[in-house]
Design an enzyme around this catalytic site. Structure first.
Site, short mmCIF file in Angstrom:
data_model
loop_
_atom_site.label_atom_id
_atom_site.label_comp_id
_atom_site.label_asym_id
_atom_site.label_seq_id
_atom_site.Cartn_x
_atom_site.Cartn_y
_atom_site.Cartn_z
N CYS A 1 -11.73 17.27 5.78
CA CYS A 1 -10.72 16.30 5.34
C CYS A 1 -9.38 16.56 6.03
O CYS A 1 -8.78 15.65 6.60
CB CYS A 1 -10.57 16.37 3.83
SG CYS A 1 -9.21 15.34 3.24
N CYS B 1 -10.21 12.88 6.90
CA CYS B 1 -9.33 11.94 6.17
C CYS B 1 -7.88 11.94 6.66
O CYS B 1 -7.33 10.87 6.93
CB CYS B 1 -9.30 12.28 4.69
SG CYS B 1 -10.85 12.81 4.00
N LYS C 1 -7.32 11.03 10.41
CA LYS C 1 -7.78 9.63 10.51
C LYS C 1 -6.74 8.67 9.95
O LYS C 1 -6.41 7.67 10.55
CB LYS C 1 -9.11 9.51 9.77
CG LYS C 1 -9.74 8.15 9.68
CD LYS C 1 -9.30 7.30 8.54
CE LYS C 1 -9.32 7.90 7.18
NZ LYS C 1 -10.62 8.07 6.57
N TYR D 1 -18.62 4.12 7.28
CA TYR D 1 -17.19 4.44 7.14
C TYR D 1 -16.53 4.76 8.47
O TYR D 1 -15.52 4.17 8.84
CB TYR D 1 -17.01 5.68 6.26
CG TYR D 1 -17.17 5.53 4.78
CD1 TYR D 1 -16.06 5.54 3.95
CD2 TYR D 1 -18.42 5.45 4.19
CE1 TYR D 1 -16.19 5.47 2.57
CE2 TYR D 1 -18.56 5.38 2.81
CZ TYR D 1 -17.44 5.38 2.00
OH TYR D 1 -17.58 5.30 0.65
N GLU E 1 -13.73 2.53 10.54
CA GLU E 1 -12.37 3.09 10.54
C GLU E 1 -11.90 3.33 11.97
O GLU E 1 -10.77 2.97 12.34
CB GLU E 1 -12.33 4.38 9.73
CG GLU E 1 -12.48 4.11 8.22
CD GLU E 1 -12.36 5.36 7.36
OE1 GLU E 1 -12.46 6.48 7.89
OE2 GLU E 1 -12.16 5.21 6.13
N HIS F 1 3.89 -10.35 -10.29
CA HIS F 1 3.98 -11.50 -9.40
C HIS F 1 5.16 -11.34 -8.44
O HIS F 1 6.22 -10.90 -8.86
CB HIS F 1 4.15 -12.76 -10.23
CG HIS F 1 4.09 -14.02 -9.42
ND1 HIS F 1 2.91 -14.48 -8.86
CD2 HIS F 1 5.06 -14.88 -9.05
CE1 HIS F 1 3.16 -15.60 -8.20
NE2 HIS F 1 4.46 -15.86 -8.29
N GLU G 1 -2.45 -9.03 -8.57
CA GLU G 1 -2.47 -9.83 -9.80
C GLU G 1 -3.73 -10.69 -9.88
O GLU G 1 -4.13 -11.11 -10.96
CB GLU G 1 -1.22 -10.69 -9.94
CG GLU G 1 -1.11 -11.81 -8.93
CD GLU G 1 0.18 -12.64 -9.10
OE1 GLU G 1 0.52 -12.99 -10.24
OE2 GLU G 1 0.84 -12.92 -8.07
#
Ligand code: NDP
Length: 447
Positions: A43, A48, A51, A177, A181, A436, A441
């Site tokens: 990671c 991660c 990346k 993935y 990516e 909003h 939302e």
């Protein structure tokens, strides 16, 4: 005198191993951890974090383009790959140092060497033989490359982080993935990207609407996607270039061929089989819901176990092993309703069941789906659509799946995941007031 030199010996200082050792030491256990590469694991060092930094870099291409619709004149932009790699490496170096400090502060001995298991209570590491009450295997996984002619001419994500020269044309094999990516990263930074995937659409395992929507958005952005196709050989081209030969008869000239074809658990040459630890079909360490292997003193967490290959899972499971062994709190792993994100461009995030999986479990499934142009793109002119979807168990009204493809999806789904994990119903989603104007939302206003 203590029966063993140590209470816990951890093999692998990645996310899971570091967390387990730190928490165990906090409970008063005597802990050592072995690592033969940089501390931080996949990671932090080659996954991660680097990346995500590259993904941020790639996103500037969109930002510069979108700015024009808002009245900005952006001058000619240039991008320098070596500068980005150097900046990223500096940050990774800093994190590596922080991880070492975390271990030192917790009183965990870091042994920067490869360890092997000698017997269920003994390890050999750096010329030393240590006895230990428990062993935790947290050795992670490595990229798998299909054995095709010219395989060694390809690269994996490990090398992609350090390419000496930016590839103007890259072929990425795979549809998971890592493939999507890195397609977003290289495309954003200016490469001509071709994804070659053996099925259709991309991202098998995700909701079909997510898969179709993402595949379409990537194509609209200009990523070349060859579906139902496989690279079956790589050859050298002129001046260091490569030629990817496909099973469809097509040949693609490029500067690099990257395999994003999955990851295999790091269980070889650790002594696991010799001490009778059961491995699964892909070589993964088979563990129970306490992360314990069939050998009572040997545990495993993280990618090496072949369970969800996600950092937060490794971290949580590592902490649970510590609580079970030294905190008098036997803790079962909980892999239900695990949210996950793919940092493609646009990104994907999801929690819970796909529509297809829900239909195999619940007799009455209700689906709410919304596809819209994000407000930002009314002025930017970008032709990109956001897709959001809720999957509901009709009998109880419980939301059992939430899926999104679009800007900020990972940030949005993290919050939605709390509601889904707590068992919120569609009526409770609807009773929540939206913020909003946001894309988020939509999750509380879907018809
Ligand atoms: P994935 O399992 O996600 O995808 C592998 C891809 O390679 C699939 O599309 C698969 O096809 C294809 N493939 C596998 N074997 C072959 C083969 N022999 N020939 C051609 N294609 C093949 O693996 P990744 O490497 O992308 O990622 C590994 C894991 O790491 C992920 O599953 C994920 O858990 C984790 N990860 C998480 C990230 C995140 O949280 N954002 C980011 C990156 C990785 P098929 O679909 O047909 O099986």
């Amino acid at each position: 005198m203590a029966k063993f030199d140590l209470d816990l010996f951890v093999i692998g200082a990645g996310s899971g191993g570091v967390r387990a050792s730190r928490i165990s030491a906090g409970y008063g256990a005597r802990v050592a951890i072995a690592e033969d590469r940089d501390v931080g694991g996949t990671c932090v060092i080659r996954g991660c974090i680097p990346k995500k930094l590259l993904a941020y870099a790639a996103h500037f291409a969109d930002d510069f383009e979108d700015a024009a619709g808002y009245g900005w004149t952006v001058g000619p932009c240039t991008f320098d790959w070596p500068s980005l790699v150097a900046a990223k490496d500096q940050e990774i170096g800093r994190l590596n140092g922080i991880y070492k400090q975390i271990l030192a502060k917790a009183g965990v001995e870091l042994i920067e060497s490869r360890a092997t298991i000698v017997d269920p209570h003994t390890v050999s590491v750096g010329g030393r033989t240590l006895t230990t009450k428990y062993i935790l295997v947290a050795t992670g996984a490595h990229p798998f490359c299909p054995p095709i002619p010219g395989e060694s001419l390809g690269i994996t994500s490990d090398e992609a982080f350090h390419l000496p020269k930016f590839p103007q044309r890259i072929v990425i094999e795979g549809g998971g993935y890592v493939a999507v990516e890195f397609a977003g990263i290289f495309h954003g930074l200016g490469s001509h990207v071709t994804i070659v995937y053996r099925r259709s659409p991309l991202l098998r395992g995700f909701d079909t609407d997510v898969r179709e929507h993402l595949t379409e958005q990537l194509q609209r952005r200009g990523v070349n996607i060859k579906l139902n196709c496989e690279v079956n050989a790589i050859e050298k081209g002129a001046e260091g270039s490569r030629v990817a030969r496909c099973n469809t008869g097509d040949s693609i000239a490029c500067d690099a061929v990257m395999f994003a074809t999955g990851r295999k658990p790091n269980t070889s040459n650790l002594g696991l089989e010799e001490v009778g630890v059961q491995l699964g079909l892909s070589g993964e360490l088979v563990v129970d819901e306490y992360s314990r292997s069939n050998v009572e003193s040997i545990y495993g967490v993280g990618d090496v176990t072949g369970r969800a290959q996600l950092t937060p899972i490794a971290i949580k499971d590592g902490a649970k092993v510590a609580a079970t062994l030294f905190g008098s709190k036997p803790s079962l792993v909980d892999h239900e309703y695990v949210p996950t994100a793919v940092f493609s461009q646009p990104p994907v995030a999801t929690v819970g069941f796909t529509e297809e999986a829900a239909r195999t479990i619940y007799p009455d499934v209700q689906v709410h789906r919304s596809v819209f142009r994000p407000l930002k793109h009314t002025l930017s002119g970008r032709v990109e659509r956001t897709m959001m979807k809720l999957v509901v168990d009709g009998a109880t009204g419980r939301v059992v799946g939430a899926h999104m493809v679009g800007a900020d999806a990972p940030e949005i789904i993290q919050g939605v995941a709390i509601a889904v994990k707590l068992g919120a119903t569609k009526a409770q989603f609807d009773a929540t007031v939206g913020i909003h104007p946001t894309a988020a939302e939509e999750f509380v206003t879907m018809a």
